[in-house]
Write an enzyme that holds these catalytic residues in place. Structure first.
Site, mmCIF file in Angstrom:
data_model
loop_
_atom_site.group_PDB
_atom_site.id
_atom_site.type_symbol
_atom_site.label_atom_id
_atom_site.label_comp_id
_atom_site.label_asym_id
_atom_site.label_seq_id
_atom_site.Cartn_x
_atom_site.Cartn_y
_atom_site.Cartn_z
ATOM 1 C CE1 TYR A 195 29.240 51.586 -17.129
ATOM 2 C CE2 TYR A 195 27.773 49.853 -17.863
ATOM 3 C CZ TYR A 195 29.035 50.405 -17.792
ATOM 4 O OH TYR A 195 30.080 49.775 -18.405
ATOM 5 C CG HIS A 256 28.696 51.325 -13.164
ATOM 6 N ND1 HIS A 256 28.194 52.590 -12.956
ATOM 7 C CD2 HIS A 256 30.025 51.484 -13.404
ATOM 8 C CE1 HIS A 256 29.179 53.464 -13.057
ATOM 9 N NE2 HIS A 256 30.290 52.825 -13.328
ATOM 10 N NE ARG A 360 25.724 35.470 -22.257
ATOM 11 C CZ ARG A 360 25.877 35.350 -23.567
ATOM 12 N NH1 ARG A 360 25.141 34.462 -24.229
ATOM 13 N NH2 ARG A 360 26.748 36.088 -24.220
ATOM 14 C CE1 TYR A 390 23.662 36.825 -28.999
ATOM 15 C CE2 TYR A 390 24.212 39.121 -28.581
ATOM 16 C CZ TYR A 390 24.489 37.776 -28.438
ATOM 17 O OH TYR A 390 25.603 37.372 -27.736
#
Length: 503
Positions: A195, A256, A360, A390
């Protein structure tokens, strides 16, 4: 950056070459480097495993797992196979390692005088790490060049087993030392967590420290909570015996997701020198107290609601009655000035409704907001699939009203960088090994700090035989997941939102 590029003839020895990891990840990554001219000139790749295979059979196995979209790439792969040989042998017999060493020496005869470097890639289960490390040090260690050892996860089962593994490897393969061109290293270990090689994880440093507006809001005053999510659509699919030994926390969360967390939360490093970067990761990990059971949800998937997909216990390779979790959500706290009181919620699971890994970051409410129903801003970093960054923001709905709508500032990679190829994580990390760049590898004190966070809860789960909550194959996870996340301050927007860049 502190790099020691391999110069001279290089031989890559893949131990466990007939296994799934080598076929699906290691060799495809090596082929990717070969296609792009990034392997040292004259590199030979020698596979070693217990399976008794002819060279033709071995090449056929590699061909079966290769992704070859056209005849040109297939032709390149056939050329690549000419550099790949195979030796079968045991992992605990010196005579077999001596045969392997003879094959390496024969390959080295094709090169000019100079460094004879050897890279050992252990694509092996941890149960054989120590005997293999001893075998290659005793029988294959090059005195004429640089030796590098790549160790795949998992690095132990808990803090003590990890330390035991480290103590066994330390006399053979040094954690780090100063290396000058053409001066052989005693041997350096690269603990690989793939990762850390993913494009969006590597991009985290740049997003955080090269953009002034993120620096100003990256703290507890602006951020309410952070979620780091890993979701797989598939179950154990016949590999339950291996998975059941470790469980989802050891398999995904402790390595990870915690690695991603450390980069999201770390302070600015003094430089991009690999030790400066890893110093900051260790500092933030040491600020995280051990996870408590009150901050954890465990789940195990059952058959799908339509009955077409089997449950975890239906897998014949899973021990009957196993209480091994296939889903986990855990909230971690970072006790430092920047993050005090901000929950970092890690979620991972198998047999879920979609395949994705994302970060997030949800921001605080706007103080004194006159738009009462406006949702919180969120920064979302999509690691895979469909790499993207985004920002969810509130915008005026076009028209004569003052109605609001959730919109986005969208950087979707397949649109913005359509002409560029995103390398596979294993390609990036193997290239780092060849360059001598340690930045994206796990240091021993970093590994120690990570295990301290999770070892107590892992022992509690194992010793108390805690039963996981059932959830159906193909769903979002346990039913109480939304309630769990909301209890740590996450607010789901009441307005419907669809990200147009999502694939």
């Amino acid at each position: 950056m502190d790099k020691t590029q391999l110069t001279g003839l290089t031989t890559i020895i893949v131990l466990g070459a007939s296994g799934d990891l080598a076929k699906k990840k290691t060799y495809p990554a090596l082929f990717g480097l070969y296609r792009n001219g990034l392997l040292p000139e004259g590199t030979t790749i020698i596979g070693y495993a217990r399976s008794s295979l002819s060279l033709q059979e071995f090449h056929s196995r590699l061909l079966d797992f290769a992704k070859l979209p056209n005849d040109q790439i297939k032709g390149q792969f056939m050329e690549f196979l000419k550099h790949c040989t195979y030796i079968s042998g045991q992992y605990d017999k010196d005579e077999d390692y001596r045969r392997l060493n003879k094959a390496v020496e024969e390959a080295e005869l094709t090169g000019e005088d100079g460094n004879k470097n050897r890279v050992f890639y252990m694509a092996l289960p941890p149960s054989v790490f120590i005997p293999v490390a001893h075998g290659i040090k005793k029988n294959l260690y090059s005195a004429k060049g640089i030796n590098r050892l790549i160790v795949e996860k998992p690095f132990g089962m808990d803090l003590e087993s990890s330390r035991k593994l480290g103590r066994a490897l330390a006399p053979l393969w040094k954690e780090e030392e100063v290396c000058l061109p053409f001066v052989p290293e005693k041997g350096i270990t690269y603990r690989i967590d793939h990762y850390l090689g993913k494009e969006m994880v590597k991009n985290l440093l740049i997003i955080r420290f090269a953009n002034v507006f993120f620096g100003a809001i990256w703290n507890r005053q602006s951020i309410s909570n952070v979620q780091i999510t890993f979701k797989e659509k598939i179950g154990t699919e016949g590999r339950g015996g291996y998975f059941d030994e470790f469980g989802i926390i050891r398999d995904v969360m402790q390595n990870h997701l915690l690695q991603i967390l450390s980069i999201v939360a770390m302070e600015r490093p003094l430089s991009l020198n690999s030790e400066d970067v890893r110093d900051e990761k260790v500092r933030v990990l040491r600020c995280i107290p051990p996870v408590k059971m009150d901050d954890v949800i465990l789940g195990q998937y059952t058959k799908s609601e339509d009955g077409t997909k089997p449950g975890y216990l239906d897998d014949k390779t899973v021990p009957p009655g196993s209480n091994c979790p296939t889903f986990a959500a855990a909230t971690l706290w970072i006790n430092n000035e920047r993050w005090e009181g901000v929950p970092f919620i890690l979620k991972c699971g198998k047999a879920l409704n979609e395949q994705k890994t994302e970060i997030r970051v949800q921001f605080q409410n706007v103080p004194g907001n006159v738009f009462k129903n406006a949702p919180r801003n969120e920064l979302v970093i999509r690691v895979q699939p469909g790499e993207a960054v985004y920002m969810k923001m509130t915008n005026k709905l076009p028209g004569l009203s003052m109605d609001t709508v959730i919109s986005e500032l969208d950087l979707t990679y397949h649109r913005r960088f359509s002409e560029l190829n995103i390398p596979d994580a294993y390609e990036a990390l193997i290239l780092d090994v060849l360059k001598g760049d340690h930045s994206n590898f796990v240091r021993n004190d970093e590994l120690d700090a990570a295990w301290k966070v999770f070892t107590p809860i892992l022992h509690q789960i194992d010793n108390e035989k805690i039963n996981p909550v059932p959830y159906a194959y193909g769903t979002r996870g346990p039913e109480k997941l939304d309630e769990f996340v909301a209890s740590y301050g996450f607010k789901r927007a009441s307005e419907e939102y669809n990200w147009p860049g999502r694939q």
